[in-house]
Design a protein around this motif. Sequence first.
Motif, PDB file in Angstrom:
ATOM      1  N   PRO A  74       0.790  -1.243   0.000  1.00  0.00           N
ATOM      2  CA  PRO A  74       0.000   0.000   0.000  1.00  0.00           C
ATOM      3  C   PRO A  74       0.817   1.286   0.000  1.00  0.00           C
ATOM      4  O   PRO A  74       0.497   2.204  -0.767  1.00  0.00           O
ATOM      5  CB  PRO A  74      -0.865  -0.142   1.261  1.00  0.00           C
ATOM      6  CG  PRO A  74      -1.014  -1.617   1.438  1.00  0.00           C
ATOM      7  CD  PRO A  74       0.312  -2.207   1.014  1.00  0.00           C
ATOM      8  N   PRO A  75       1.878   1.424   0.813  1.00  0.00           N
ATOM      9  CA  PRO A  75       2.620   2.693   0.786  1.00  0.00           C
ATOM     10  C   PRO A  75       3.306   2.949  -0.557  1.00  0.00           C
ATOM     11  O   PRO A  75       3.391   4.101  -1.002  1.00  0.00           O
ATOM     12  CB  PRO A  75       3.652   2.532   1.915  1.00  0.00           C
ATOM     13  CG  PRO A  75       3.129   1.459   2.790  1.00  0.00           C
ATOM     14  CD  PRO A  75       2.397   0.526   1.879  1.00  0.00           C
ATOM     15  N   LYS A  77       2.293   1.779  -3.569  1.00  0.00           N
ATOM     16  CA  LYS A  77       1.238   2.124  -4.538  1.00  0.00           C
ATOM     17  C   LYS A  77       0.749   3.553  -4.315  1.00  0.00           C
ATOM     18  O   LYS A  77       0.578   4.314  -5.269  1.00  0.00           O
ATOM     19  CB  LYS A  77       0.073   1.139  -4.418  1.00  0.00           C
ATOM     20  CG  LYS A  77      -1.094   1.426  -5.379  1.00  0.00           C
ATOM     21  CD  LYS A  77      -2.092   0.292  -5.404  1.00  0.00           C
ATOM     22  CE  LYS A  77      -2.788   0.112  -4.080  1.00  0.00           C
ATOM     23  NZ  LYS A  77      -3.692   1.266  -3.742  1.00  0.00           N
ATOM     24  N   LYS A  78       0.538   3.920  -3.067  1.00  0.00           N
ATOM     25  CA  LYS A  78       0.074   5.277  -2.752  1.00  0.00           C
ATOM     26  C   LYS A  78       1.069   6.320  -3.253  1.00  0.00           C
ATOM     27  O   LYS A  78       0.685   7.334  -3.843  1.00  0.00           O
ATOM     28  CB  LYS A  78      -0.129   5.425  -1.247  1.00  0.00           C
ATOM     29  CG  LYS A  78      -0.612   6.811  -0.825  1.00  0.00           C
ATOM     30  CD  LYS A  78      -0.807   6.890   0.683  1.00  0.00           C
ATOM     31  CE  LYS A  78      -1.258   8.287   1.104  1.00  0.00           C
ATOM     32  NZ  LYS A  78      -1.418   8.377   2.583  1.00  0.00           N
ATOM     33  N   GLY A  79       2.364   6.065  -3.040  1.00  0.00           N
ATOM     34  CA  GLY A  79       3.384   7.004  -3.495  1.00  0.00           C
ATOM     35  C   GLY A  79       3.414   7.136  -5.010  1.00  0.00           C
ATOM     36  O   GLY A  79       3.569   8.244  -5.537  1.00  0.00           O
ATOM     37  N   ILE A  81       0.883   6.603  -7.098  1.00  0.00           N
ATOM     38  CA  ILE A  81      -0.321   7.324  -7.527  1.00  0.00           C
ATOM     39  C   ILE A  81      -0.144   8.820  -7.304  1.00  0.00           C
ATOM     40  O   ILE A  81      -0.468   9.636  -8.171  1.00  0.00           O
ATOM     41  CB  ILE A  81      -1.565   6.798  -6.789  1.00  0.00           C
ATOM     42  CG1 ILE A  81      -1.886   5.371  -7.226  1.00  0.00           C
ATOM     43  CG2 ILE A  81      -2.773   7.706  -7.060  1.00  0.00           C
ATOM     44  CD1 ILE A  81      -2.956   4.711  -6.374  1.00  0.00           C
ATOM     45  N   GLU A  82       0.366   9.183  -6.137  1.00  0.00           N
ATOM     46  CA  GLU A  82       0.563  10.602  -5.836  1.00  0.00           C
ATOM     47  C   GLU A  82       1.562  11.229  -6.796  1.00  0.00           C
ATOM     48  O   GLU A  82       1.383  12.374  -7.230  1.00  0.00           O
ATOM     49  CB  GLU A  82       1.024  10.779  -4.386  1.00  0.00           C
ATOM     50  CG  GLU A  82      -0.063  10.511  -3.367  1.00  0.00           C
ATOM     51  CD  GLU A  82      -1.325  11.333  -3.609  1.00  0.00           C
ATOM     52  OE1 GLU A  82      -1.199  12.563  -3.805  1.00  0.00           O
ATOM     53  OE2 GLU A  82      -2.424  10.751  -3.660  1.00  0.00           O
ATOM     54  N   SER A 133      -6.551   2.244  -8.911  1.00  0.00           N
ATOM     55  CA  SER A 133      -5.531   3.262  -9.159  1.00  0.00           C
ATOM     56  C   SER A 133      -5.807   4.022 -10.448  1.00  0.00           C
ATOM     57  O   SER A 133      -5.741   5.255 -10.491  1.00  0.00           O
ATOM     58  CB  SER A 133      -4.144   2.616  -9.231  1.00  0.00           C
ATOM     59  OG  SER A 133      -3.797   1.997  -8.021  1.00  0.00           O
ATOM     60  N   GLU A 136      -8.579   6.604 -10.276  1.00  0.00           N
ATOM     61  CA  GLU A 136      -8.161   7.896  -9.710  1.00  0.00           C
ATOM     62  C   GLU A 136      -7.463   8.755 -10.760  1.00  0.00           C
ATOM     63  O   GLU A 136      -7.736   9.959 -10.884  1.00  0.00           O
ATOM     64  CB  GLU A 136      -7.219   7.675  -8.529  1.00  0.00           C
ATOM     65  CG  GLU A 136      -7.873   7.171  -7.265  1.00  0.00           C
ATOM     66  CD  GLU A 136      -6.907   7.186  -6.088  1.00  0.00           C
ATOM     67  OE1 GLU A 136      -6.239   8.224  -5.890  1.00  0.00           O
ATOM     68  OE2 GLU A 136      -6.804   6.162  -5.385  1.00  0.00           O
TER      69      GLU A 136
END
Length: 260
Positions: A74-75, A77-79, A81-82, A133, A136
Amino acid sequence: MKLGMPVLIEFNSLEENIRLCNELKLDFIELNMNYPIFMPESFSYRKALEAKRKYGVNFTVHFPEEIDLSSFHPPIKKGHIERCKELIEWTSKAEIKLANMHLSNGIYCTLPSSRQWINEKYEEEFKKLLYKSYSELNDYASSLGVILCIENTSNFHIPFIKRALDMLTVFENFNLTWDVGHDAKVNFSEKPVLMNLADRIKHMHLHDFNEESDHQSLYTGIIPIDERLEFARDNNISVVIEVKTSEALKESVNKIVDFR
């Protein structure tokens, strides 16, 4: 049909790339965000706007190749995407219309006589993560007027990647880049997948493949270059002549006078 060039690693500034682009009478330059000098932290969108107005050159953007929208972590993937959202915002502010990105295959496990893709083993979870993802990014890019294109990287023929592409067709801002050299590296096995989604192809990376290496000068390998250019012209697709030295680029551009 607009013709462009990639930024070249032999050059140290945007201005050097622009000089060659104008010398060759090309329409645009693809800014590669893998290069530190073209990252938003070091290359302001204002500078891109200034270059467009001063030199009459346009741009497309190539996102970093390590982006993985379906990481099981998760961290991470989140990074990713951001970071994509930051680059989409930069692209929009620079008044650039198109951004190119890769679809990661993920990691594979090497077996005694084959390899097993982890994303294929856990395909449902992979597709679920990718769908969320991309949703978004689809919404964000669409709101800012940026066209997203996923490039084939010798992977569109892989069954689980092909199924993922089919899944993404539900998104309005799902488009494709046809990299003709990557297709040739896998015996043109990506072409049927691309042709099934031909209406989604908005961009092309054009280079030759000599059965040993891609990114070769045009007309020096096995790819039917004229056919690819005709497809691009007939479908109003932007084309990056993706050979990556100034001499090879000059040689290639001089060979396509009939398409200028």
